[in-house]
Write an enzyme that holds these catalytic residues in place. Sequence first.
Site, short mmCIF file in Angstrom:
data_model
loop_
_atom_site.label_atom_id
_atom_site.label_comp_id
_atom_site.label_asym_id
_atom_site.label_seq_id
_atom_site.Cartn_x
_atom_site.Cartn_y
_atom_site.Cartn_z
N ARG A 56 24.42 39.14 -78.87
CA ARG A 56 23.30 40.00 -78.45
C ARG A 56 23.62 40.73 -77.15
O ARG A 56 23.07 41.80 -76.89
CB ARG A 56 22.03 39.17 -78.32
N LYS B 174 32.21 25.85 -78.61
CA LYS B 174 31.77 25.33 -79.90
C LYS B 174 32.59 24.10 -80.27
O LYS B 174 33.78 24.00 -79.94
CB LYS B 174 31.99 26.37 -81.00
#
Length: 459
Positions: free
Chosen positions: A313, A239
Amino acid sequence: MPLVFADPDAPAIPLHVIAEDALERWLAAQPDATARWLRATGFTAALGQAAPVPDGAGGIALAVAGYGSPATRARGRFHLAAAAASLPEGSYRAEGLPPEAAGTEALGWLLAHYAFDRYRDQRPARARLVAPEGIDAARLEVIAAGEALTRDLVNTPAADMGPDALESACTDLAARHGARIAVTRGDDLIAQNFPMIHAVGRAAAQAPRLIDMAWGDTGPVLTLVGKGVCFDTGGLNLKPGSSMSLMKKDMGGAATVLGLAHMIMALGLPLRLRVLIPAVENSVSATAFRPGDILTARNGLTVEINNTDAEGRLVLADALALGAEAAPDLMISMATLTGAARVAVGPDLAPYYTDDPRFAAALDAAAHKVADPVWRMPFHTPYEPMIEPGIADLDNAPAGGMAGSITAALFLRRFANGLPYSHFDIYAWQPKPAPARPKGGVGMGARALLEALPEVLGL
């Protein structure tokens, strides 16, 4: 400061809750000195206004809190919390509070006393409220404590809230309520078939783990699964710094699940509760999982990794697969999963997915009743091909950027094995101060779920 109501038997200052359209009538019924004082101080009964009225002997005779108009009240919630924050220290007894709003306003008053003071002294509200008549004061105190737990966990930076500390928080909660807890750590995750939890967390200094807590011996089975990514660098798909600054809150799903679990256990709901938290850090090292890797999940589905920053996820998938093996009556996941959800509904709404219209109706009604806003999103089955890359059964990060929250939810549904299942894609953060909600970590959807569970599970 504990989030509790004032002693109902102790002396309390009358607090008159006054709507704008009732102010002149109320003032006309007061002594001239009171009316003159409030007019001189500019009190208009606007939402959020509060003022003490002196008694002439250096004390407070009464206090007033503005309750605005229906239009201004519709633009927020926990309106009396502003009064709690501005009135002098003391005990207050509300008068004129609409009965239908008493529970929500009383809870907001309790939450106005929350402050995260682990690293610096804070000054939360000091005005205490006597529980209004007709509300379940003990229940609201439990709910406030659960919310405070969630906020504390989210607000704690990752240096002090890594997988080790998150496990300790779970252990403490289990001990408090007599729950059973088991933890699978490190390479034992491979041996016990949690390969995706292991892959995501193996690059970190603190070992990845699956925390499994169980409570209750009779009643329907509720399984709560919370994303416990204690910090998310994005992995090898690193990120940028601006996107990493709030990643201490990437375990907000786990924090919210633990707050809800406290509420359920403290209130003694007649159900069997299971809490599953995959606790990891998504870090960068030579052992980090890579874009292009194909992982095999606990349930045998293969997953192509197209972005290591879509890690939540993956860890949830293994935990959901484990939960589904016991065929619970209801399984719920909560996660700070996608930026797409924030684009869709902003920071204040908790978007959720379900295939069960009865669950949705019960949750929506409960959310309105307890002022914990949620918004139903679609498990849109025609989008299933978007998460099927061809080289593997599933794609963890479909290209194109379309329907990002929906495709993430569809990915998770593949691991629920067709059982009753709902997924919450929450933010877990209050970006600006609001009544009863200081800037920082915040629970989303937990109070609505608590209110809906009796109808949903037939308790």
